[in-house]
Design a protein around this motif. Structure first.
Motif, PDB file in Angstrom:
ATOM      1  N   LEU A 245       0.727  -1.059   0.091  1.00 39.95           N
ATOM      2  CA  LEU A 245       0.045   0.095   0.016  1.00 39.95           C
ATOM      3  C   LEU A 245       0.976   1.202   0.068  1.00 39.95           C
ATOM      4  N   GLN A 246       0.311   2.424  -0.223  1.00 43.26           N
ATOM      5  CA  GLN A 246       0.981   3.881  -0.314  1.00 43.26           C
ATOM      6  C   GLN A 246       0.234   4.811   0.263  1.00 43.26           C
ATOM      7  N   THR A 247       0.550   5.817   0.562  1.00 51.56           N
ATOM      8  CA  THR A 247      -0.222   7.186   0.830  1.00 51.56           C
ATOM      9  C   THR A 247      -0.104   7.612  -0.305  1.00 51.56           C
ATOM     10  N   ILE A 248      -1.089   8.681  -0.532  1.00 50.81           N
ATOM     11  CA  ILE A 248      -1.501   9.615  -1.904  1.00 50.81           C
ATOM     12  C   ILE A 248      -1.964  10.749  -1.184  1.00 50.81           C
ATOM     13  N   GLY A 249      -1.592  11.663  -2.214  1.00 48.96           N
ATOM     14  CA  GLY A 249      -1.937  13.251  -1.696  1.00 48.96           C
ATOM     15  C   GLY A 249      -1.544  13.669  -0.589  1.00 48.96           C
ATOM     16  N   LYS A 250      -1.736  15.018  -0.044  1.00 49.62           N
ATOM     17  CA  LYS A 250      -1.045  15.497   1.309  1.00 49.62           C
ATOM     18  C   LYS A 250      -1.686  15.206   2.648  1.00 49.62           C
ATOM     19  N   ASP A 251      -1.216  14.998   3.782  1.00 52.04           N
ATOM     20  CA  ASP A 251      -1.876  14.890   5.099  1.00 52.04           C
ATOM     21  C   ASP A 251      -2.393  16.392   5.189  1.00 52.04           C
ATOM     22  N   VAL A 252      -3.926  15.881   5.807  1.00 53.10           N
ATOM     23  CA  VAL A 252      -4.755  17.057   6.229  1.00 53.10           C
ATOM     24  C   VAL A 252      -5.051  17.031   7.359  1.00 53.10           C
ATOM     25  N   ASP A 253      -5.467  18.183   8.059  1.00 53.57           N
ATOM     26  CA  ASP A 253      -6.078  18.353   9.392  1.00 53.57           C
ATOM     27  C   ASP A 253      -5.397  17.758  10.565  1.00 53.57           C
ATOM     28  N   VAL A 254      -4.363  18.026  10.750  1.00 55.57           N
ATOM     29  CA  VAL A 254      -3.189  17.800  11.786  1.00 55.57           C
ATOM     30  C   VAL A 254      -3.809  18.393  13.176  1.00 55.57           C
ATOM     31  N   THR A 255      -4.292  17.610  13.890  1.00 58.41           N
ATOM     32  CA  THR A 255      -4.972  18.085  15.300  1.00 58.41           C
ATOM     33  C   THR A 255      -4.541  17.242  16.390  1.00 58.41           C
ATOM     34  N   PRO A 256      -4.798  17.763  17.694  1.00 60.62           N
ATOM     35  CA  PRO A 256      -4.536  16.853  18.660  1.00 60.62           C
ATOM     36  C   PRO A 256      -5.558  15.785  19.129  1.00 60.62           C
ATOM     37  N   GLU A 257      -4.833  14.608  19.593  1.00 55.92           N
ATOM     38  CA  GLU A 257      -5.648  13.393  20.178  1.00 55.92           C
ATOM     39  C   GLU A 257      -5.448  13.772  21.646  1.00 55.92           C
ATOM     40  N   GLY A 258      -6.594  13.162  22.328  1.00 50.62           N
ATOM     41  CA  GLY A 258      -6.524  13.206  23.819  1.00 50.62           C
ATOM     42  C   GLY A 258      -7.133  12.086  24.408  1.00 50.62           C
ATOM     43  N   ILE A 259      -6.680  11.788  25.661  1.00 51.42           N
ATOM     44  CA  ILE A 259      -7.147  10.702  26.701  1.00 51.42           C
ATOM     45  C   ILE A 259      -8.619  11.083  27.141  1.00 51.42           C
ATOM     46  N   VAL A 260      -9.576  10.488  27.149  1.00 51.44           N
ATOM     47  CA  VAL A 260     -10.973  10.554  27.497  1.00 51.44           C
ATOM     48  C   VAL A 260     -11.087  10.597  28.940  1.00 51.44           C
ATOM     49  N   VAL A 261     -11.588  11.745  29.719  1.00 47.87           N
ATOM     50  CA  VAL A 261     -11.992  11.554  30.869  1.00 47.87           C
ATOM     51  C   VAL A 261     -13.405  11.939  31.100  1.00 47.87           C
ATOM     52  N   LYS A 262     -14.316  11.525  31.968  1.00 49.68           N
ATOM     53  CA  LYS A 262     -15.821  11.923  32.284  1.00 49.68           C
ATOM     54  C   LYS A 262     -15.859  13.243  32.188  1.00 49.68           C
ATOM     55  N   LYS A 263     -16.685  13.947  31.734  1.00 53.78           N
ATOM     56  CA  LYS A 263     -16.987  15.379  31.803  1.00 53.78           C
ATOM     57  C   LYS A 263     -17.194  15.994  33.169  1.00 53.78           C
ATOM     58  N   GLY A 264     -16.480  16.938  33.568  1.00 56.43           N
ATOM     59  CA  GLY A 264     -16.530  17.415  34.774  1.00 56.43           C
ATOM     60  C   GLY A 264     -15.651  16.754  35.999  1.00 56.43           C
ATOM     61  N   ASP A 265     -15.264  15.734  35.638  1.00 56.31           N
ATOM     62  CA  ASP A 265     -14.197  15.160  36.594  1.00 56.31           C
ATOM     63  C   ASP A 265     -12.838  15.580  36.516  1.00 56.31           C
ATOM     64  N   THR A 266     -12.798  16.948  37.323  1.00 60.27           N
ATOM     65  CA  THR A 266     -11.497  17.726  37.319  1.00 60.27           C
ATOM     66  C   THR A 266     -10.360  17.098  37.736  1.00 60.27           C
ATOM     67  N   ALA A 267     -10.587  16.359  38.794  1.00 64.11           N
ATOM     68  CA  ALA A 267      -9.536  15.732  39.588  1.00 64.11           C
ATOM     69  C   ALA A 267      -8.739  14.634  38.747  1.00 64.11           C
ATOM     70  N   THR A 268      -9.562  13.745  38.260  1.00 58.72           N
ATOM     71  CA  THR A 268      -8.916  12.703  37.307  1.00 58.72           C
ATOM     72  C   THR A 268      -8.298  13.536  36.200  1.00 58.72           C
ATOM     73  N   ALA A 269      -8.986  14.492  35.430  1.00 60.08           N
ATOM     74  CA  ALA A 269      -8.246  15.132  34.341  1.00 60.08           C
ATOM     75  C   ALA A 269      -6.996  15.794  34.779  1.00 60.08           C
ATOM     76  N   GLN A 270      -6.944  16.257  35.942  1.00 62.26           N
ATOM     77  CA  GLN A 270      -5.728  16.966  36.593  1.00 62.26           C
ATOM     78  C   GLN A 270      -4.630  15.911  36.832  1.00 62.26           C
ATOM     79  N   ALA A 271      -4.941  14.862  37.218  1.00 59.53           N
ATOM     80  CA  ALA A 271      -3.958  13.498  37.381  1.00 59.53           C
ATOM     81  C   ALA A 271      -3.404  13.101  36.365  1.00 59.53           C
ATOM     82  N   VAL A 272      -4.383  12.953  35.263  1.00 57.52           N
ATOM     83  CA  VAL A 272      -3.845  12.329  33.944  1.00 57.52           C
ATOM     84  C   VAL A 272      -3.134  13.060  33.262  1.00 57.52           C
TER      85      VAL A 272
END
Length: 309
Positions: A245-272
């Motif tokens: 296989l091979q890539t074709i064209g240009k890479d697009v939309d380079v964006t951040p990926e993240g670790i998912v934490v429950k919404k509003g769980d500030t303590a876990t988000a800060q620890a992670v």
């Protein structure tokens, strides 16, 4: 995660590794270690030198620490981030290695649970402590969960080597395009298709598969003309499929990926966030990414809920 929320940029999880390698594609309930791998290239990184950081671990709420485990929801069909070893049940990949290192910082036992991609986000905070499966940070997802960034990735088109079907990424109208269900790339495919029909051209034949391994196989076998996936996954798949296989064209939309934490769980988000930053600062993070050939996606600073377009 609902189909909108889970729309992952890290789309088609190029599990191409499994097409011609011994690594098996399947599902399992859980795995707590990397285990033996199918090849030297697929051996995980030993992160046993990473020890518990009491200050960071103390940030975690009892809802996470009470059972002594860090349970991580992962779609193990997405090499090289997360996929199954040759035994068909042991999760391996750079997300798995980083997950183990984070668990070590917390002083917890890692339990990686193999899940379908679109089922992870809705289960974070109940079934899983965190979700770690190449999730792109999007506004839609930020409305449902919190994120801690740990990687940057773009999207890439992949065809058979030599592009025998003469696919043009600037004109995909009429092409058979494979994508993984619930991904950002799937959404993009439908957007492009609407542009084709609005212009009076042939519709794109969008072929959506639950597992990235099926997406990759579709192109390798000629069932599909082209697929759309995350850049690091695409590069890894090409190597693992002996460059058929091979890539074709240009890479697009380079964006951040993240670790998912429950919404509003500030303590876990800060620890992670602090755990990831610690791994960045002590070199463990770069060591893991370099091992899996994805160091180009490394970041210098882990952030909670970054601004995204």
């Amino acid at each position: 995660m609902s189909s909108k929320i889970i729309t992952r940029i890290s789309a088609v999880a190029l599990g191409a590794a499994m097409i011609v390698s011994a690594a098996a594609c399947g599902t399992s309930n859980a795995g707590s270690s990397s285990g033996s791998s199918s090849s030297a290239a697929d051996k995980g990184v030993d992160v046993s030198s990473v020890k518990k950081d009491d200050a960071i671990a103390a940030l975690l709420p009892s809802s996470v620490t009470k059972d002594g485990t860090l349970t991580i929801g992962t779609d193990t069909s997405y090499a090289p981030a997360e996929f199954l070893d040759a035994d068909g049940k042991t999760p391996i990949g750079f997300d798995v290695d980083l997950g183990q290192a984070i668990a070590n910082v917390f002083g917890l036992k890692r339990v990686t649970v193999s899940s379908t991609f679109d089922s992870i986000i809705p289960s974070v905070g109940s079934k899983y402590d965190i979700g770690m499966s190449s999730f792109t940070v999007t506004k839609e997802r930020l409305a449902a969960v919190d994120f801690v960034t740990y990687f940057n990735a773009g999207s890439t088109f992949v065809v058979q080597k030599g592009n025998p079907k003469k696919i043009d990424t600037d004109n995909l109208c009429g092409a058979k395009l494979a994508v993984q269900t619930g991904t950002t790339q799937e959404s993009a495919a439908h957007t492009i298709d609407k542009q084709c029909t609005a212009a009076g051209k042939k519709s794109i034949q969008i072929q959506s598969f639950k597992a990235q391994t099926d997406v990759t196989t579709a192109v390798a076998s000629g069932k599909s003309d082209i697929f759309y996936a995350d850049t690091p996954v695409a590069g890894y798949a090409i190597v693992q499929t002996n460059n058929t296989l091979q890539t074709i064209g240009k890479d697009v939309d380079v964006t951040p990926e993240g670790i998912v934490v429950k919404k509003g769980d500030t303590a876990t988000a800060q620890a992670v966030q602090k755990a990831v930053q610690k791994l960045i600062d002590d070199g463990t993070y770069k060591k893991v990414l370099s091992h899996w050939g994805v160091a180009s996606g490394a970041i210098d600073k882990a952030e909670i809920n970054p601004s995204v377009e």
